[in-house]
Scaffold this active site. Structure first.
Site, mmCIF file in Angstrom:
data_model
loop_
_atom_site.group_PDB
_atom_site.id
_atom_site.type_symbol
_atom_site.label_atom_id
_atom_site.label_comp_id
_atom_site.label_asym_id
_atom_site.label_seq_id
_atom_site.Cartn_x
_atom_site.Cartn_y
_atom_site.Cartn_z
ATOM 1 N N SER A 1 47.208 46.222 20.734
ATOM 2 C CA SER A 1 46.020 46.651 21.493
ATOM 3 C C SER A 1 46.355 47.739 22.508
ATOM 4 O O SER A 1 45.474 48.457 22.971
ATOM 5 C CB SER A 1 45.364 45.459 22.203
ATOM 6 O OG SER A 1 46.186 44.966 23.240
ATOM 7 N N HIS A 2 47.640 47.881 22.871
ATOM 8 C CA HIS A 2 48.038 48.915 23.828
ATOM 9 C C HIS A 2 49.204 49.753 23.313
ATOM 10 O O HIS A 2 50.020 50.245 24.068
ATOM 11 C CB HIS A 2 48.303 48.299 25.207
ATOM 12 C CG HIS A 2 47.021 47.852 25.836
ATOM 13 N ND1 HIS A 2 46.389 46.687 25.466
ATOM 14 C CD2 HIS A 2 46.213 48.450 26.735
ATOM 15 C CE1 HIS A 2 45.253 46.570 26.130
ATOM 16 N NE2 HIS A 2 45.117 47.625 26.907
ATOM 17 N N SER B 1 46.691 51.164 30.195
ATOM 18 C CA SER B 1 47.888 50.654 29.533
ATOM 19 C C SER B 1 48.145 49.190 29.868
ATOM 20 O O SER B 1 47.517 48.627 30.769
ATOM 21 C CB SER B 1 49.087 51.512 29.927
ATOM 22 O OG SER B 1 49.027 51.816 31.278
ATOM 23 N N ASP C 1 51.538 38.765 30.790
ATOM 24 C CA ASP C 1 50.604 39.876 31.040
ATOM 25 C C ASP C 1 49.350 39.573 30.253
ATOM 26 O O ASP C 1 49.366 39.600 29.024
ATOM 27 C CB ASP C 1 51.242 41.186 30.562
ATOM 28 C CG ASP C 1 50.335 42.384 30.822
ATOM 29 O OD1 ASP C 1 49.307 42.229 31.511
ATOM 30 O OD2 ASP C 1 50.665 43.485 30.328
ATOM 31 N N ARG D 1 40.013 44.057 25.430
ATOM 32 C CA ARG D 1 38.940 44.759 24.700
ATOM 33 C C ARG D 1 39.531 45.568 23.532
ATOM 34 O O ARG D 1 38.929 45.719 22.487
ATOM 35 C CB ARG D 1 38.198 45.683 25.670
ATOM 36 C CG ARG D 1 36.919 46.272 25.096
ATOM 37 C CD ARG D 1 36.089 46.915 26.190
ATOM 38 N NE ARG D 1 34.852 47.501 25.723
ATOM 39 C CZ ARG D 1 33.734 46.823 25.487
ATOM 40 N NH1 ARG D 1 33.712 45.520 25.665
ATOM 41 N NH2 ARG D 1 32.636 47.432 25.076
ATOM 42 N N ASP E 1 41.685 44.727 21.504
ATOM 43 C CA ASP E 1 41.782 43.900 20.301
ATOM 44 C C ASP E 1 40.455 43.897 19.543
ATOM 45 O O ASP E 1 40.437 43.932 18.304
ATOM 46 C CB ASP E 1 42.162 42.464 20.675
ATOM 47 C CG ASP E 1 43.612 42.180 20.367
ATOM 48 O OD1 ASP E 1 44.040 42.499 19.253
ATOM 49 O OD2 ASP E 1 44.299 41.665 21.260
ATOM 50 N N LYS F 1 37.239 29.498 35.648
ATOM 51 C CA LYS F 1 38.550 29.753 36.267
ATOM 52 C C LYS F 1 38.976 31.211 36.028
ATOM 53 O O LYS F 1 39.409 31.902 36.953
ATOM 54 C CB LYS F 1 39.602 28.776 35.730
ATOM 55 C CG LYS F 1 39.265 27.333 36.078
ATOM 56 C CD LYS F 1 40.336 26.353 35.663
ATOM 57 C CE LYS F 1 39.887 24.941 36.009
ATOM 58 N NZ LYS F 1 40.895 23.936 35.712
ATOM 59 N N PRO G 1 56.116 33.144 27.507
ATOM 60 C CA PRO G 1 55.380 34.389 27.302
ATOM 61 C C PRO G 1 56.394 35.537 27.227
ATOM 62 O O PRO G 1 57.422 35.484 27.904
ATOM 63 C CB PRO G 1 54.497 34.499 28.557
ATOM 64 C CG PRO G 1 55.035 33.534 29.541
ATOM 65 C CD PRO G 1 55.766 32.486 28.783
ATOM 66 N N SER G 2 56.086 36.520 26.431
ATOM 67 C CA SER G 2 56.942 37.696 26.175
ATOM 68 C C SER G 2 58.039 37.444 25.150
ATOM 69 O O SER G 2 58.663 38.409 24.688
ATOM 70 C CB SER G 2 57.583 38.290 27.449
ATOM 71 O OG SER G 2 56.586 38.871 28.238
ATOM 72 N N GLN G 3 58.263 36.198 24.769
ATOM 73 C CA GLN G 3 59.306 35.933 23.762
ATOM 74 C C GLN G 3 58.981 36.667 22.453
ATOM 75 O O GLN G 3 59.849 37.292 21.841
ATOM 76 C CB GLN G 3 59.393 34.438 23.519
ATOM 77 C CG GLN G 3 60.522 34.031 22.605
ATOM 78 C CD GLN G 3 60.512 32.529 22.385
ATOM 79 O OE1 GLN G 3 60.324 31.755 23.340
ATOM 80 N NE2 GLN G 3 60.677 32.113 21.149
#
Ligand code: NDP
Ligand code: PYC
Length: 337
Positions: free
Chosen positions: A46-47, A121, A177, A185, A187, A229, A305-307
């Site tokens: 997506s980025h 970005s 992130d 968006r 995606d 939330k 996350p990030s793995q």
């Protein structure tokens, strides 16, 4: 059509060519290409370099300052501001982040506020610049109004990502992130591009009904993650990276766009923490505690996350990246001769 495999250097050169041939100044083109190639390298579609299409639309719109010279202001012992002068954000971050790190190292905590930047970005590349220097950090940006507050049906918030990083002694940092909407968006735009459906809990259509049609979702309103939330966190991003730093809310940024359909223009806030000053003589002990937390996650089969990103990065560095042939052709077509 078969994919086109490019090395990271080849992809960087292509991105720079697209950007400079459309008039973007060389330092901005280098900083932007680095950012988008990092997205592609880490399989953050997506980025990734697909964003060059919107980037060129922004360059050709006349709204962006193609040769902006970001000005760095040393506001106080713990605050640095960068006025991006209506240029893209990556160069402004590059120029301000060194002073941010110096301040955080001296004071324990410091903030970088970037104003008047066109920003589209991912935030993790910025976070990793800081974690690489032993700094923990939190970053956030608004975007364009396209997300309804929980309980509402009309776009108000941006997709407003929040990213956090924690440096680790022997390995890749802990980084998450995430958009405060159900998904970025970008995606949904990629689903629109490929003609595929989206899950029907990502967005509502213009009549406020759930939709699996990306076209209708983009015209309607996206939903926040975690209901009220995510909605509260999204409002926090609007406030801290908007009025707090003297910049636009997502709604104002969309008004500023005035139908051009280009990258959002607004501010960004990054807060940096120096773990060794906070931890003092207990720094090593605190690091062990952090590592125990990460072990507690992975030892039960969950992932950090990030793995996924770091694994993709390893593959891309070794083998290059495979671009769909249509995307590769679209990028070549963006080059002005
Ligand atoms: P995702 O929902 O795909 O992922 C969000 C985070 O969760 C990532 O750190 C991801 O790590 C992690 N994650 C995903 N699945 C798991 C899992 N099963 N276990 C543990 N962690 C997991 O991303 P979003 O769609 O929310 O955001 C994508 C990008 O879009 C972000 O980089 C964001 O900065 C960017 N964005 C930028 C905006 C802007 O205005 N500039 C606006 C909105 C979004 P991993 O990557 O390893 O999967
Ligand atoms: O994907 O939501 C998104 C986004 C907005 C601005 C840049 N990316």
């Amino acid at each position: 059509m078969v994919d086109v495999v490019l090395s990271l250097d080849q992809l960087h050169a292509l991105a720079v060519n697209v950007l400079t041939s459309n008039g973007l100044g060389a330092p901005h083109a280098q900083a932007m290409a680095k950012m988008l190639v990092a997205g592609q390298r880490d399989d953050c579609q997506s980025h990734g370099v697909w964003r060059l299409i919107g980037c060129v639309k922004t360059l050709r719109s006349g709204k962006l300052n193609l040769d902006a010279k970001p000005s760095v202001q040393d506001i106080s012992p713990a605050l640095v501001k960068v006025d991006a002068q209506y240029g893209f954000s990556p160069l402004a971050f590059e120029l301000g982040s060194q002073m941010l790190v110096e301040k955080a190292k001296r004071t324990g905590i410091a903030a970088l506020a970037i104003n008047n930047c066109f920003h589209f970005s991912a935030l993790w590349p910025e976070i990793e610049v800081l974690t690489d220097q032993g700094i923990s950090a939190l970053a956030m940006v608004p975007s364009h109004s396209c997300v309804a507050p929980a309980g509402g049906t009309k776009p108000l918030f941006g997709t407003n990502p929040i990213a956090f990083g924690w440096p680790r002694p022997d390995g890749m940092p802990f980084v998450f992130d995430m958009a405060t909407s159900r998904i970025a968006r970008g995606d949904i735009e990629l689903h629109q591009r490929s003609g595929s459906k989206i899950p029907n809990d990502w967005a509502i259509d213009e009549d406020g009904q759930p939709t699996d049609d990306p076209e209708r979702a983009l015209k309607g309103a996206m939903l926040t993650f975690g209901g009220y939330k995510g909605s509260a966190l999204s409002a926090m991003v609007e406030l801290l990276a908007g009025p707090l730093i003297g910049d636009m809310l997502s709604r104002k940024s969309l008004e500023f766009d005035d139908g051009a359909g280009v990258a959002p223009c607004h501010g960004e806030l990054i807060i940096a923490f120096n773990p060794s000053l906070f931890g003092g003589t207990d720094f090593v002990e605190n690091s062990h505690r952090a590592e125990a937390l990460f072990a507690g996650i992975v030892d039960q089969g969950a992932r950090l996350p990030s793995q996924r990103r770091f694994e993709a990065r390893k593959r891309s560095v070794e083998h290059g990246v495979a671009l769909p042939a249509k995307l590769h052709a679209d990028l070549l077509n963006l080059i002005e001769t």
